[in-house]
Design an enzyme around this catalytic site. Sequence first.
Site, PDB file in Angstrom:
ATOM      1  N   SER A  81      30.807 -70.421  19.597  1.00  0.00           N
ATOM      2  CA  SER A  81      30.867 -72.358  19.777  1.00  0.00           C
ATOM      3  C   SER A  81      31.698 -72.144  20.753  1.00  0.00           C
ATOM      4  O   SER A  81      32.493 -73.607  21.385  1.00  0.00           O
ATOM      5  CB  SER A  81      31.488 -72.735  18.211  1.00  0.00           C
ATOM      6  OG  SER A  81      32.665 -72.681  17.427  1.00  0.00           O
ATOM      7  N   THR A 101      29.699 -67.475  14.432  1.00  0.00           N
ATOM      8  CA  THR A 101      29.906 -65.895  13.258  1.00  0.00           C
ATOM      9  C   THR A 101      29.092 -66.108  11.459  1.00  0.00           C
ATOM     10  O   THR A 101      28.402 -65.092  11.137  1.00  0.00           O
ATOM     11  CB  THR A 101      31.307 -66.942  12.743  1.00  0.00           C
ATOM     12  OG1 THR A 101      32.543 -66.817  13.721  1.00  0.00           O
ATOM     13  CG2 THR A 101      31.218 -64.776  11.404  1.00  0.00           C
TER      14      THR A 101
END
Length: 328
Positions: free
Chosen positions: A57, A13
């Site tokens: 991730s 992010t």
Amino acid sequence: MKPRIVLLATGGTIASRYDPKLGSTVASQRADELLRMLPQVADFADIEVHDLATIPSYEMDLQFAFGLAGRIRDALARPEVAGVVVTHGTDTMEETCYLADLLLDSDKPAVFTGAQRAHDDPQSDGPPNLLNALRVAASPSSRGLGATICFNATIHAARDVTKVHASAVETFQSYEHGALGEVDGNTVIIHRRPVLRRSFGIDRLEQNVELFRLVLGIDLRGLEAAIGRGVAGLVIEGFGRGNGPSRLAELVRLATRKNIPVLITSRCPAGRVQPVYGGGGGGRDLADAGAIFAGDLKGPKARLLLMVLLSAAGNGASIAQTVAALAP
């Protein structure tokens, strides 16, 4: 002379922006673009940037995480490098960080950070998190902490930290153990140092370890099938202190006969397992069947620890001894 910090960027992010063509937020920003927002870094550190990936991730796999741990070790082995910072998505950051901690053979800091709000969010937490992580990596007081997560101006040990909120900026917490320290302005303050740490030197990672979470009325045929196909190890998130249905004890005994180590953790977010209860599938029954109790270590990290121990060619007795030392 300012300390040299190696920045390993993997995406997440912190490196994401909204893409109108896709209608979603995607990882797309390189590390130089993140650093451009932080001119003050030049006052306290020299940064060496490596863009390893630009992915979320939740797309990372074990081989990537193992390779990343190797890149961290290689960077810290260089005498001119004072520390490493890794930018990483928050979804699996605690797991990658813990794997790196198990493989870290240097007392120099390896600091993971990221963001809960995207790079183009007007209230993005990425820039302050990265700035603080770089300060931690550059601080002499950070030596000996192992791999850590620095997030929301707080420093957490890899073993203890977990993501507790899907979107809040204070998502990373260490429950009963508490944080290692904090970043207050320009100052890195360490309150405690982790003691449940050990470094393992392995050249491969045994990935064939499965994690099962118990729920009310669970059908254990999936666990039985995993034992039948010869998994290398099992981790079971049990109820409460480490309990399960009576059938579970039979399967633990079967796995033990096949030399498949079984680690028991709790599905509770805090507290530790102990073989207390009987009655068929209680913790005492599971221990008598050969299960290894993993203290307060939670399932995903117990799985990584078991992978590392199996990769280090440990037998059942040595695995139990190491788990008892690292997860009392």
